[in-house]
Design a protein around this motif. Structure first.
Motif, PDB file in Angstrom:
ATOM      1  N   LYS A  79     -21.418 -17.522  92.250  1.00 44.57           N
ATOM      2  CA  LYS A  79     -21.413 -17.093  90.856  1.00 44.57           C
ATOM      3  C   LYS A  79     -20.052 -17.238  90.199  1.00 44.57           C
ATOM      4  O   LYS A  79     -19.931 -17.025  88.988  1.00 44.57           O
ATOM      5  N   MET A  80     -19.027 -17.607  90.952  1.00 40.62           N
ATOM      6  CA  MET A  80     -17.690 -17.688  90.378  1.00 40.62           C
ATOM      7  C   MET A  80     -17.586 -18.776  89.318  1.00 40.62           C
ATOM      8  O   MET A  80     -16.831 -18.653  88.350  1.00 40.62           O
TER       9      MET A  80
ATOM     10  N   ARG B  67     -17.825 -18.498  81.497  1.00 40.29           N
ATOM     11  CA  ARG B  67     -17.731 -17.445  80.471  1.00 40.29           C
ATOM     12  C   ARG B  67     -16.289 -17.239  80.031  1.00 40.29           C
ATOM     13  O   ARG B  67     -16.021 -16.993  78.848  1.00 40.29           O
ATOM     14  N   MET B  68     -15.364 -17.344  80.970  1.00 43.24           N
ATOM     15  CA  MET B  68     -13.951 -17.148  80.636  1.00 43.24           C
ATOM     16  C   MET B  68     -13.428 -18.266  79.739  1.00 43.24           C
ATOM     17  O   MET B  68     -12.551 -18.043  78.895  1.00 43.24           O
ATOM     18  N   THR B  69     -13.993 -19.487  79.916  1.00 41.31           N
ATOM     19  CA  THR B  69     -13.546 -20.604  79.059  1.00 41.31           C
ATOM     20  C   THR B  69     -13.977 -20.411  77.616  1.00 41.31           C
ATOM     21  O   THR B  69     -13.426 -21.057  76.706  1.00 41.31           O
TER      22      THR B  69
ATOM     23  N   LEU C 131      -7.693 -19.899  83.244  1.00 39.55           N
ATOM     24  CA  LEU C 131      -8.209 -19.356  84.503  1.00 39.55           C
ATOM     25  C   LEU C 131      -9.675 -19.757  84.699  1.00 39.55           C
ATOM     26  O   LEU C 131     -10.098 -20.100  85.811  1.00 39.55           O
ATOM     27  N   GLY C 132     -10.447 -19.740  83.609  1.00 36.40           N
ATOM     28  CA  GLY C 132     -11.840 -20.144  83.697  1.00 36.40           C
ATOM     29  C   GLY C 132     -11.992 -21.600  84.109  1.00 36.40           C
ATOM     30  O   GLY C 132     -12.819 -21.926  84.981  1.00 36.40           O
ATOM     31  N   HIS C 133     -11.202 -22.483  83.511  1.00 33.78           N
ATOM     32  CA  HIS C 133     -11.248 -23.896  83.895  1.00 33.78           C
ATOM     33  C   HIS C 133     -10.835 -24.080  85.358  1.00 33.78           C
ATOM     34  O   HIS C 133     -11.403 -24.918  86.070  1.00 33.78           O
TER      35      HIS C 133
END
Length: 308
Positions: A182-183, A189-191, A201-203
């Motif tokens: 799920k990471m 979502r962070m992107t 961090l998301g990328h």
């Protein structure tokens, strides 16, 4: 009353330590179990990932508690001399699996499973059943390794320790697998957030997860060879052929005393490397033998039609 409570707490602490020690001995197989499982949800739709992992985890726990645990306890109670041969059979299987995966990578014949979820619920059930069967083999090895570490304890203590190991290992393996798969969703979502830090961090998470899964697969192969080879070295020593393990032990001790500062670590490296070499050699022999068997899947020969 207080004395009885303290005695109970002391017993619980002892059992907890034994459970932790037994789980640690099975760590190599645990790593392999954790490395194998993500392949079953690779590429499936995001909403089906956690349900599939949950179904496999429940099947794994059922295998451990209802099938493997009773059989292991009865074996240790009435046929304890069979533990070492069974461990060695499992160790040989681990060597074979590790060597087979190396052969597949070197020959370019790695197997890629179809995405059963994209083919319908029936195919998903078939895929989950296959995953649980694969887990059964690894779970059996984990439980037998743990049992071997506490074979001298009383029947009730053995049962409690194995239950703790079964639950703890299942929660650890499938909890980490769920987190890993799920990471990338978390990264996506962070992107989408406004913060540039979150986006970076998301990328990084999205780009890093395939590498992590690849690394886990490699670690799993190494773990199989190391654990399998070590089981065989210790097994032949317990059965009376002392030379192989004594040679490894002498090398380990020599390195340990030669470099006092980091001798313990280097000694462990020597033991692990020697075990892995044994694992590769034994595994290669079994792989060759399996590929020569006429009934091996994919190994049949298709005859050409006779010329008129």
């Amino acid at each position: 009353m207080a004395g009885g409570l303290f005695a109970l707490l002391d017993d619980v602490a002892v059992l907890a330590k034994m459970s932790a020690a037994a789980s640690t001995k099975a760590a190599g197989v645990v790593v392999d179990d954790m490395a194998v499982t993500p392949q079953y949800v690779h590429g499936v739709t995001a909403e089906r990932e956690l349900p599939i992992i949950r179904r496999i985890a429940i099947g794994s726990l059922r295998n451990k508690l209802l099938l493997i645990l009773p059989a292991a306890l009865l074996l240790s109670q009435f046929l304890p001399w069979l533990l070492t041969p069974l461990l060695m059979i499992g160790g040989t299987y681990l060597c074979y699996e590790g060597a087979e995966k190396i052969w597949e990578k070197l020959s370019g014949h790695e197997e890629h499973d179809h995405l059963a979820v994209e083919e319908g619920p029936d195919a998903e059930r078939t895929m989950v059943s296959g995953a649980i069967r694969t887990d059964f083999i690894l779970s059996s090895e984990i439980m037998v390794i743990a049992l071997n570490e506490v074979a001298s304890e009383g029947f009730v203590d053995r049962a409690i320790i194995l239950v703790v190991v079964a639950v703890a290992i299942t929660v650890l393996v499938y909890g980490l697998v769920a987190l890993i798969v799920k990471m990338d969703d978390v990264g996506l979502r962070m992107t989408e957030r406004g913060s540039s830090t979150s986006q970076r961090l998301g990328h990084a998470l999205v780009a890093g997860m395939p590498r992590l899964l690849t690394a886990l697969s490699t670690i799993g192969i190494v773990a199989m060879l190391w654990v399998g080879g070590h089981i065989l070295l210790v097994g032949v020593d317990e059965l009376g052929w002392h030379s192989p393990y004594e040679l490894v032990h002498h090398l380990e001790e020599a390195v340990h005393h030669a470099v006092p500062a980091v001798g313990s670590f280097l000694g462990w490296v020597v033991n692990t490397l020697a075990s892995a070499i044994v694992g590769v050699l034994i595994g290669a022999v079994v792989v060759v033998a399996m590929h020569l068997l006429p009934f091996r899947k994919g190994g049949h020969h298709v005859e050409e039609p006779e010329q008129a």
